[in-house]
Enzyme design. Structure first.
Site, short mmCIF file in Angstrom:
data_model
loop_
_atom_site.label_atom_id
_atom_site.label_comp_id
_atom_site.label_asym_id
_atom_site.label_seq_id
_atom_site.Cartn_x
_atom_site.Cartn_y
_atom_site.Cartn_z
N GLU A 104 -19.95 3.39 -25.89
CA GLU A 104 -20.93 2.72 -26.36
C GLU A 104 -21.83 3.66 -27.35
O GLU A 104 -22.86 3.68 -27.53
CB GLU A 104 -21.91 2.45 -25.40
CG GLU A 104 -21.53 1.38 -24.29
CD GLU A 104 -22.35 0.80 -23.36
OE1 GLU A 104 -23.64 0.86 -23.64
OE2 GLU A 104 -22.10 0.47 -22.25
N ASN A 139 -18.75 2.94 -15.66
CA ASN A 139 -19.38 3.27 -16.94
C ASN A 139 -20.80 3.59 -16.80
O ASN A 139 -21.37 2.64 -15.82
CB ASN A 139 -19.27 1.81 -17.65
CG ASN A 139 -19.52 2.05 -19.18
OD1 ASN A 139 -19.12 2.82 -19.96
ND2 ASN A 139 -20.40 1.09 -19.87
N GLU A 193 -23.41 1.46 -14.51
CA GLU A 193 -24.73 2.20 -14.20
C GLU A 193 -25.16 2.26 -12.84
O GLU A 193 -26.47 1.81 -12.60
CB GLU A 193 -25.85 1.68 -15.15
CG GLU A 193 -25.48 1.62 -16.56
CD GLU A 193 -26.39 1.11 -17.72
OE1 GLU A 193 -27.46 0.58 -17.12
OE2 GLU A 193 -26.34 0.95 -18.82
N ASP A 252 -23.56 5.79 -30.11
CA ASP A 252 -24.38 5.69 -31.41
C ASP A 252 -25.41 6.88 -31.32
O ASP A 252 -25.39 7.49 -30.47
CB ASP A 252 -25.32 4.26 -31.49
CG ASP A 252 -25.83 3.74 -30.29
OD1 ASP A 252 -26.13 4.51 -29.42
OD2 ASP A 252 -26.14 2.51 -29.91
O1 G3I Z 1 -30.03 -14.62 -24.97
C1 G3I Z 1 -31.04 -14.63 -25.75
C2 G3I Z 1 -31.08 -15.41 -26.71
O2 G3I Z 1 -30.59 -16.64 -26.34
C3 G3I Z 1 -32.18 -15.21 -27.77
O3 G3I Z 1 -31.77 -15.78 -28.87
C4 G3I Z 1 -32.56 -13.70 -27.85
C5 G3I Z 1 -33.87 -13.51 -28.85
O4 G3I Z 1 -34.38 -12.34 -28.56
O5 G3I Z 1 -32.72 -13.22 -26.55
C6 G3I Z 1 -31.38 -13.52 -25.95
O6 G3I Z 1 -30.99 -12.29 -25.11
C7 G3I Z 1 -31.18 -10.95 -25.55
C8 G3I Z 1 -29.65 -10.53 -25.59
O7 G3I Z 1 -29.68 -9.03 -25.70
C9 G3I Z 1 -29.00 -11.06 -26.84
O8 G3I Z 1 -29.68 -10.47 -28.13
C10 G3I Z 1 -31.69 -10.25 -24.26
O9 G3I Z 1 -33.03 -10.74 -24.28
C11 G3I Z 1 -31.75 -8.96 -24.03
O10 G3I Z 1 -32.11 -8.17 -22.97
C12 G3I Z 1 -30.10 -8.27 -24.47
O11 G3I Z 1 -30.14 -7.13 -24.71
C13 G3I Z 1 -29.05 -6.32 -24.37
C14 G3I Z 1 -29.03 -5.39 -23.31
O12 G3I Z 1 -27.94 -4.72 -23.05
C15 G3I Z 1 -29.42 -6.15 -21.77
O13 G3I Z 1 -28.12 -7.03 -21.79
C16 G3I Z 1 -28.61 -5.62 -25.76
O14 G3I Z 1 -28.19 -6.63 -26.55
C17 G3I Z 1 -27.18 -4.76 -25.41
O15 G3I Z 1 -26.95 -4.05 -26.79
C18 G3I Z 1 -27.63 -3.88 -24.33
O16 G3I Z 1 -26.33 -3.02 -24.05
C19 G3I Z 1 -26.29 -2.42 -23.12
C20 G3I Z 1 -25.11 -2.20 -22.29
O17 G3I Z 1 -24.64 -3.42 -22.03
C21 G3I Z 1 -24.91 -1.16 -21.27
N1 G3I Z 1 -25.32 0.23 -21.77
C22 G3I Z 1 -26.61 0.10 -22.30
C23 G3I Z 1 -26.73 -0.72 -23.48
C24 G3I Z 1 -28.23 -0.90 -24.33
O18 G3I Z 1 -29.05 -1.17 -23.29
#
Ligand code: G3I
Length: 381
Positions: A285, A214, A169, A287
């Protein structure tokens, strides 16, 4: 109606089946599995494999170790996995000088036990940076920090990865730069050459992994998507001209159902441009967000989501450069779409090929049929 009519009709009805059976025996082709069979020969992975495609999904590593049914679903449907979060900077880097590979190693072990392939996501991104990053990173130490991260992470799994998202990105035309680059922390700290430096470091750390750029928001026919495609192409052409090691473009494919969302010739032109640059294309990715659809009836929502999978895949799979399709998650039980980009009514999305109880959705059958409809393509690009 006479008996004669009945028997003639019965004969005619059975003739194509009988002939097909005969033909199959002669060619020793096994009969197709019943449509309801969804594992083994009925799985997404096997239907994809018949069309020079790898199917897989993003996984939640904690769920893999705590939910055997989830692990089974992932294992039976996928040829290739990617960590939804476990290989990002945040989870890997508790402090500036330490690494925590527990979850990443657990995923690599799962993949190797089950003889699957693995994508790495990602080595460089403006999000999911650890809390310490903003205060710690500066212009004096950022390059060293980036190079050490790539060396340690890509180096640890060298020779065992299908591919790495090296840079994620990095393009955002609305940030207003003429080169289209996002005004990310990495750009601010290192300038525009950080992308090239990162790819060269990744190649050095793992010479076998396919190196991928990506990005999202390039799928639609709207002007913003076209601007993004243009800016991504500008970047990729510049990298290729400078002999930067890059093998593939990852098109995230977070697409949406509903009449506002159209996928068509702009995307196909972009795919052909990528092929001409000698890049493979991975849908990384996929969906289908259902937030623009009425909540009820659920059946109609599922059909509209499935129709969007069908339309998108029927289109994109015509392009021979497309070699990998991963959904971002596999079950509606665990999807990022219930957090970010959630429905306004906060009801759970039905966006993936399996529902919350791990039963196949209409989207599963739509994907499988789209794989089957893929036109025959040459094995080598
Ligand atoms: O790490 C903490 C965890 O300890 C806690 O239990 C949990 C409770 O809410 O929060 C946790 O972290 C979260 C993590 O997901 C795991 O659930 C983060 O706050 C949250 O920001 C994170 O979101 C992820 C996001 O990327 C940011 O990294 C999403 O799961 C994930 O699906 C999303 O994926 C991205 C791709 O990497 C790139 N492209 C877009 C896609 C969607 O945004």
């Amino acid at each position: 109606m006479t008996n004669h009519h009945l028997s003639r009709r019965a004969f005619l009805a059975s003739a194509p089946l009988a002939l097909a059976g005969c033909h199959r025996d002669l060619l020793s082709i096994p009969p197709p599995p019943p449509a309801q069979e969804i594992t083994g020969p009925g799985s997404l992975r096997q239907h994809a494999a018949q069309h020079i495609l790898l199917y897989g999904c993003a996984v939640n590593v904690k769920l893999l170790s705590t939910d055997p049914a989830y692990a089974d679903l992932v294992r039976t449907q996928s040829s290739i996995l990617v960590a939804e979060n476990a290989m990002k900077w945040g989870p890997l880097r508790p402090t500036p000088t330490t690494f925590n590979f527990d979850q990443a190693d657990a995923l690599v072990a799962f993949v190797e036990q089950n003889r699957l392939k693995l994508r790495g996501h990602n080595l460089l991104w403006h999000r999911a940076l650890p809390a310490w990053f903003a205060a710690y990173a500066n212009r004096a130490n950022a390059e060293q920090l980036m190079l050490q991260h790539i060396d340690q992470v890509a180096g640890r799994y060298a020779g065992r990865m299908h591919s790495w998202d090296v840079v994620n990105e990095a393009i955002l035309p609305s940030d207003g730069r003429s080169d289209g680059l996002r005004n990310s922390p990495w750009l601010q700290l290192l300038g525009p050459t950080y992308i090239e430096t990162a790819f060269r470091a990744a190649r050095a750390a793992d010479p076998q992994a396919l190196l991928t750029y990506n990005d999202y928001g390039i799928e639609g026919e709207d002007p913003a998507a076209q601007r993004k495609r243009d800016a991504v192409l500008l970047l990729l052409r510049r990298l290729k001209t400078r002999n930067v090691p890059i093998d593939a473009m990852g098109i995230q494919s977070h697409i949406s159902a509903g009449p506002r969302h159209v996928y068509g010739p702009g995307l196909m032109r972009f795919l052909a441009d990528l092929r001409e640059l000698d890049l493979q294309v991975f849908l990384t990715e996929l969906d289908v967000n259902d937030r623009d659809l009425p909540l009820k009836p659920t059946g109609a929502r599922d059909e509209a989501v499935a129709a969007t999978y069908r339309q998108y895949l029927d289109l994109v799979l015509r392009e021979p450069a497309v070699r990998v399709v991963l959904t971002w998650g596999i079950t509606d039980r665990a999807t990022w779409l219930n957090g970010e980009d959630a429905r306004a009514d906060h009801q759970p999305e039905r966006c993936l090929p399996f529902d919350r109880d791990y039963a196949p959705t209409p989207a599963f059958f739509a994907m499988r049929n789209s794989f089957d409809r893929r036109p025959a393509i040459r094995a080598a690009l």
